[in-house]
Design a protein around this motif. Structure first.
Motif, PDB file in Angstrom:
ATOM      1  N   ASN A 152       0.798  -1.232   0.000  1.00  0.00           N
ATOM      2  CA  ASN A 152       0.000   0.000   0.000  1.00  0.00           C
ATOM      3  C   ASN A 152       0.830   1.282   0.000  1.00  0.00           C
ATOM      4  OD1 ASN A 152      -2.395  -1.481   0.149  1.00  0.00           O
ATOM      5  ND2 ASN A 152      -2.155  -1.698   2.377  1.00  0.00           N
ATOM      6  N   PHE A 153       2.140   1.143   0.052  1.00  0.00           N
ATOM      7  CA  PHE A 153       2.976   2.341   0.140  1.00  0.00           C
ATOM      8  C   PHE A 153       2.858   3.192  -1.122  1.00  0.00           C
ATOM      9  CE2 PHE A 153       6.254   0.450   3.339  1.00  0.00           C
ATOM     10  CZ  PHE A 153       5.266   0.432   4.304  1.00  0.00           C
ATOM     11  N   GLU A 154       2.618   4.476  -0.910  1.00  0.00           N
ATOM     12  CA  GLU A 154       2.480   5.389  -2.052  1.00  0.00           C
ATOM     13  C   GLU A 154       3.726   6.242  -2.202  1.00  0.00           C
ATOM     14  OE1 GLU A 154      -1.032   7.845  -2.000  1.00  0.00           O
ATOM     15  OE2 GLU A 154      -2.188   6.134  -1.269  1.00  0.00           O
ATOM     16  N   THR A 165       5.027   9.884  -3.197  1.00  0.00           N
ATOM     17  CA  THR A 165       4.506  11.247  -3.391  1.00  0.00           C
ATOM     18  C   THR A 165       5.605  12.274  -3.667  1.00  0.00           C
ATOM     19  OG1 THR A 165       4.574  11.696  -1.025  1.00  0.00           O
ATOM     20  CG2 THR A 165       2.511  10.826  -1.877  1.00  0.00           C
ATOM     21  N   GLN A 166       6.853  11.928  -3.315  1.00  0.00           N
ATOM     22  CA  GLN A 166       7.932  12.899  -3.475  1.00  0.00           C
ATOM     23  C   GLN A 166       8.414  12.963  -4.932  1.00  0.00           C
ATOM     24  OE1 GLN A 166       9.415  15.075  -1.420  1.00  0.00           O
ATOM     25  NE2 GLN A 166       8.082  14.557   0.295  1.00  0.00           N
ATOM     26  N   LYS A 167       8.614  14.183  -5.412  1.00  0.00           N
ATOM     27  CA  LYS A 167       9.126  14.368  -6.777  1.00  0.00           C
ATOM     28  C   LYS A 167      10.519  13.767  -6.940  1.00  0.00           C
ATOM     29  CE  LYS A 167       7.331  18.747  -7.505  1.00  0.00           C
ATOM     30  NZ  LYS A 167       7.711  20.113  -7.462  1.00  0.00           N
ATOM     31  N   SER A 168      11.288  13.783  -5.832  1.00  0.00           N
ATOM     32  CA  SER A 168      12.676  13.302  -5.919  1.00  0.00           C
ATOM     33  C   SER A 168      12.773  11.777  -5.975  1.00  0.00           C
ATOM     34  CB  SER A 168      13.476  13.841  -4.733  1.00  0.00           C
ATOM     35  OG  SER A 168      12.807  13.573  -3.517  1.00  0.00           O
ATOM     36  N   THR A 169      11.666  11.068  -5.727  1.00  0.00           N
ATOM     37  CA  THR A 169      11.706   9.601  -5.820  1.00  0.00           C
ATOM     38  C   THR A 169      11.467   9.177  -7.267  1.00  0.00           C
ATOM     39  OG1 THR A 169      10.765   9.473  -3.591  1.00  0.00           O
ATOM     40  CG2 THR A 169      10.800   7.438  -4.872  1.00  0.00           C
ATOM     41  N   VAL A 170      12.519   8.664  -7.914  1.00  0.00           N
ATOM     42  CA  VAL A 170      12.389   8.181  -9.294  1.00  0.00           C
ATOM     43  C   VAL A 170      11.917   6.732  -9.267  1.00  0.00           C
ATOM     44  CG1 VAL A 170      13.620   7.747 -11.467  1.00  0.00           C
ATOM     45  CG2 VAL A 170      14.225   9.739 -10.046  1.00  0.00           C
ATOM     46  N   LYS A 171      12.519   5.938  -8.370  1.00  0.00           N
ATOM     47  CA  LYS A 171      12.119   4.537  -8.215  1.00  0.00           C
ATOM     48  C   LYS A 171      12.138   4.188  -6.731  1.00  0.00           C
ATOM     49  CE  LYS A 171      11.269   0.275  -9.370  1.00  0.00           C
ATOM     50  NZ  LYS A 171      10.030  -0.114 -10.050  1.00  0.00           N
ATOM     51  N   GLY A 172      11.030   3.670  -6.235  1.00  0.00           N
ATOM     52  CA  GLY A 172      10.958   3.295  -4.822  1.00  0.00           C
ATOM     53  C   GLY A 172      11.242   1.813  -4.636  1.00  0.00           C
ATOM     54  N   ILE A 173      10.367   1.144  -3.894  1.00  0.00           N
ATOM     55  CA  ILE A 173      10.549  -0.290  -3.645  1.00  0.00           C
ATOM     56  C   ILE A 173      10.298  -1.069  -4.939  1.00  0.00           C
ATOM     57  CG2 ILE A 173       9.506  -2.263  -2.420  1.00  0.00           C
ATOM     58  CD1 ILE A 173       8.917  -0.189  -0.132  1.00  0.00           C
ATOM     59  N   GLY A 174      11.049  -2.148  -5.169  1.00  0.00           N
ATOM     60  CA  GLY A 174      10.751  -3.026  -6.299  1.00  0.00           C
ATOM     61  C   GLY A 174      11.929  -3.321  -7.210  1.00  0.00           C
ATOM     62  N   ASP A 175      13.034  -2.619  -6.997  1.00  0.00           N
ATOM     63  CA  ASP A 175      14.225  -2.956  -7.783  1.00  0.00           C
ATOM     64  C   ASP A 175      15.357  -3.260  -6.795  1.00  0.00           C
ATOM     65  OD1 ASP A 175      16.233  -3.047  -9.910  1.00  0.00           O
ATOM     66  OD2 ASP A 175      14.709  -2.001 -11.107  1.00  0.00           O
ATOM     67  N   ASP A 176      16.576  -3.387  -7.296  1.00  0.00           N
ATOM     68  CA  ASP A 176      17.683  -3.684  -6.388  1.00  0.00           C
ATOM     69  C   ASP A 176      17.994  -2.518  -5.467  1.00  0.00           C
ATOM     70  OD1 ASP A 176      18.634  -6.383  -7.312  1.00  0.00           O
ATOM     71  OD2 ASP A 176      18.543  -5.272  -9.199  1.00  0.00           O
ATOM     72  N   ALA A 177      17.709  -1.313  -5.947  1.00  0.00           N
ATOM     73  CA  ALA A 177      17.941  -0.123  -5.121  1.00  0.00           C
ATOM     74  C   ALA A 177      16.940   0.956  -5.538  1.00  0.00           C
ATOM     75  CB  ALA A 177      19.368   0.390  -5.333  1.00  0.00           C
ATOM     76  N   ALA A 178      16.691   1.895  -4.646  1.00  0.00           N
ATOM     77  CA  ALA A 178      15.842   3.037  -4.990  1.00  0.00           C
ATOM     78  C   ALA A 178      16.656   4.024  -5.819  1.00  0.00           C
ATOM     79  CB  ALA A 178      15.350   3.708  -3.718  1.00  0.00           C
ATOM     80  N   VAL A 179      15.977   4.814  -6.633  1.00  0.00           N
ATOM     81  CA  VAL A 179      16.650   5.849  -7.419  1.00  0.00           C
ATOM     82  C   VAL A 179      16.033   7.194  -7.051  1.00  0.00           C
ATOM     83  CG1 VAL A 179      17.186   6.686  -9.742  1.00  0.00           C
ATOM     84  CG2 VAL A 179      17.062   4.223  -9.300  1.00  0.00           C
ATOM     85  N   LEU A 180      16.876   8.136  -6.652  1.00  0.00           N
ATOM     86  CA  LEU A 180      16.406   9.449  -6.216  1.00  0.00           C
ATOM     87  C   LEU A 180      17.083  10.534  -7.050  1.00  0.00           C
ATOM     88  CD1 LEU A 180      16.804   8.862  -2.350  1.00  0.00           C
ATOM     89  CD2 LEU A 180      14.829   8.312  -3.770  1.00  0.00           C
ATOM     90  N   ASP A 181      16.385  11.616  -7.287  1.00  0.00           N
ATOM     91  CA  ASP A 181      16.961  12.722  -8.057  1.00  0.00           C
ATOM     92  C   ASP A 181      16.672  14.036  -7.341  1.00  0.00           C
ATOM     93  OD1 ASP A 181      17.746  14.637  -9.824  1.00  0.00           O
ATOM     94  OD2 ASP A 181      16.522  13.931 -11.506  1.00  0.00           O
ATOM     95  N   ALA A 196       4.747   8.023   7.528  1.00  0.00           N
ATOM     96  CA  ALA A 196       5.108   8.427   6.160  1.00  0.00           C
ATOM     97  C   ALA A 196       4.033   9.346   5.580  1.00  0.00           C
ATOM     98  CB  ALA A 196       5.290   7.197   5.284  1.00  0.00           C
ATOM     99  N   LYS A 197       2.795   9.026   5.854  1.00  0.00           N
ATOM    100  CA  LYS A 197       1.685   9.810   5.322  1.00  0.00           C
ATOM    101  C   LYS A 197       1.629  11.206   5.963  1.00  0.00           C
ATOM    102  CE  LYS A 197      -2.964   8.796   3.896  1.00  0.00           C
ATOM    103  NZ  LYS A 197      -4.121   7.939   4.041  1.00  0.00           N
ATOM    104  N   PHE A 198       1.667  11.254   7.301  1.00  0.00           N
ATOM    105  CA  PHE A 198       1.542  12.538   7.999  1.00  0.00           C
ATOM    106  C   PHE A 198       2.735  13.451   7.734  1.00  0.00           C
ATOM    107  CE2 PHE A 198      -1.191  10.234  11.342  1.00  0.00           C
ATOM    108  CZ  PHE A 198      -2.327  10.459  10.575  1.00  0.00           C
ATOM    109  N   TYR A 199       3.904  12.843   7.524  1.00  0.00           N
ATOM    110  CA  TYR A 199       5.104  13.662   7.354  1.00  0.00           C
ATOM    111  C   TYR A 199       5.522  13.781   5.888  1.00  0.00           C
ATOM    112  CZ  TYR A 199       5.567  14.385  12.278  1.00  0.00           C
ATOM    113  OH  TYR A 199       5.336  14.816  13.559  1.00  0.00           O
ATOM    114  N   ASP A 200       4.675  13.230   5.005  1.00  0.00           N
ATOM    115  CA  ASP A 200       4.888  13.371   3.565  1.00  0.00           C
ATOM    116  C   ASP A 200       6.272  12.890   3.131  1.00  0.00           C
ATOM    117  OD1 ASP A 200       4.193  13.983   1.008  1.00  0.00           O
ATOM    118  OD2 ASP A 200       4.727  16.102   1.136  1.00  0.00           O
ATOM    119  N   ILE A 201       6.557  11.646   3.462  1.00  0.00           N
ATOM    120  CA  ILE A 201       7.821  11.043   3.033  1.00  0.00           C
ATOM    121  C   ILE A 201       7.510   9.722   2.327  1.00  0.00           C
ATOM    122  CG2 ILE A 201       9.433  12.036   4.726  1.00  0.00           C
ATOM    123  CD1 ILE A 201       8.906   9.392   6.357  1.00  0.00           C
ATOM    124  N   ASP A 202       8.406   9.295   1.448  1.00  0.00           N
ATOM    125  CA  ASP A 202       8.240   8.012   0.767  1.00  0.00           C
ATOM    126  C   ASP A 202       9.078   6.942   1.466  1.00  0.00           C
ATOM    127  OD1 ASP A 202       6.739   9.367  -1.080  1.00  0.00           O
ATOM    128  OD2 ASP A 202       8.345   9.499  -2.581  1.00  0.00           O
TER     129      ASP A 202
END
Ligand SMILES: [Mg+2]
Length: 349
Positions: A27-29, A31-47, A124-130
């Motif tokens: 259920n994790f959403e 929301t951050q523009k800087s998150t390019v890729k979250g959970i689901g690959d070998d690593a997250a990608v941030l910009d 995560a929801k209240f503090y607007d973090i991924d």
């Protein structure tokens, strides 16, 4: 942990590690523009484009940092995130992502881990973090939670511990000592419960301090407030180990001294009344109690008109030359040297 025999207990081994991660994170959403890729690959990608990045990690170990006999898992998950975000905000940064790693023994069923994740998700929801990654593994005994938080900040806005100058004002947010007194009340009720399990504790008179222990909030609002007031602190730190040791950290890093006024330390009335009940000195508790997750900062005298009268910010002292040392000025106007008594050593007394 108080277990309800009617609750379903699904063994986590039924799902397997990958099944467990999928189940917990479905259920994790993002929301951050800087998150390019979250959970689901070998690593997250941030910009983060041109921003500077802050990264901080904290480890929470069962029986060392928390006690599940009175800490609901939902609150523990929430608190594990708060502890980390507090460090991000102490850099005057905006928290954007976290990764979460847990080690868990088979005494915890899936339903217990789900509760923990309800807490992570709420934070995560209240503090607007991924939540962008993590790991789940087994532990032979207790529960271990490691959270890494990531934040962003404009280069010119970063605030370190090292910028305090003589004559700067020493300023603190919120009030102090409540989390420690909440801990005292919960410990007492735990002992009462051991003797008489039918005894239902009345925690109403302690609602504020118990909440401060079980469900602390990191001061995201202060980073915004300072921006709105156009105040950039000269130094800042979050209060995890108690006011005294945090003042010492700031002073050492900035090569300055400080005078802290006992009568200016903000205390909630419930802290004062509970200290009286436990026969503890409220100043000692504010200085050494810890886990308040408020922010301690120094502000240039020029900025005083901007913060004057703000209910979130209390001036508690000022910065001096290093040679003057670090002192508490008591109500009786006696100078007492500040000493570092962290949360853990304090607890062991
Ligand atoms: Mg800190």
């Amino acid at each position: 942990m108080i277990e309800d025999k009617n609750q379903p207990r699904t063994s986590i081994s039924e799902l397997g590690e990958f099944g467990l991660i999928d189940h917990l994170t479905q259920n994790f959403e993002i929301t951050q523009k800087s998150t390019v890729k979250g959970i689901g690959d070998d690593a997250a990608v941030l910009d983060f484009k041109s921003k500077q990045i802050v990264i901080t990690t904290d480890l929470l170990v069962e029986h060392v940092h928390f006690d599940l006999s009175y800490m609901p898992l939902k609150h523990l998950g929430y608190k594990a995130i708060m502890v980390n975000l507090s460090d991000v905000y102490a850099m005057n940064a905006t928290a954007t992502q976290v990764t979460i790693a847990i080690a868990v023994s088979n005494r915890f069923p899936l339903e217990a881990i789900e509760e923990l994740y309800v807490g992570f998700e709420a934070a995560a929801k209240f503090y607007d973090i991924d939540i962008v990654g993590g790991d789940t593994t087994s532990s032979t005994t207790g529960l271990i939670i490691s959270v890494t938080a990531i934040g962003e900040v404009n280069k010119n806005d970063v605030v370190y511990r090292s910028g305090a100058k003589p004559n700067d004002l020493l300023v603190v947010t919120g009030d102090l000592g409540a989390a420690y007194m909440g801990f005292q009340v919960l410990q007492r009720e735990k002992e009462v419960f051991k003797v008489n399990p039918n005894n239902q504790p009345d925690l109403d008179p302690y609602s504020y301090i118990v909440e401060r222990q079980l469900k602390p909030e990191a001061r995201k609002d202060i980073v915004k407030l300072l921006k709105d007031l156009k105040v950039k602190p000269t130094s800042m730190i979050d209060i995890s180990d108690g006011l005294s040791s945090e003042i010492i950290h700031l002073c050492k890093q900035s090569a300055v001294g400080a005078e802290l006024y006992e009568d200016k330390i903000p205390l909630d009335p419930q802290v004062i009344s509970t200290c009286e009940e436990f026969n503890l000195d409220s100043t000692t508790i504010a200085l050494n109690g810890g886990e308040d997750y408020e922010l301690l900062m120094t502000i240039s005298q020029e900025d005083f008109p901007k913060i004057k009268g703000n209910p979130n910010l209390t001036v508690i002292g000022y910065i001096t030359d290093k040679e003057k040392g670090m002192h508490l000025v008591t109500r009786g106007e006696t100078l007492v040297p500040l000493i570092a008594k962290g949360w853990n050593s304090f607890k062991d007394q």
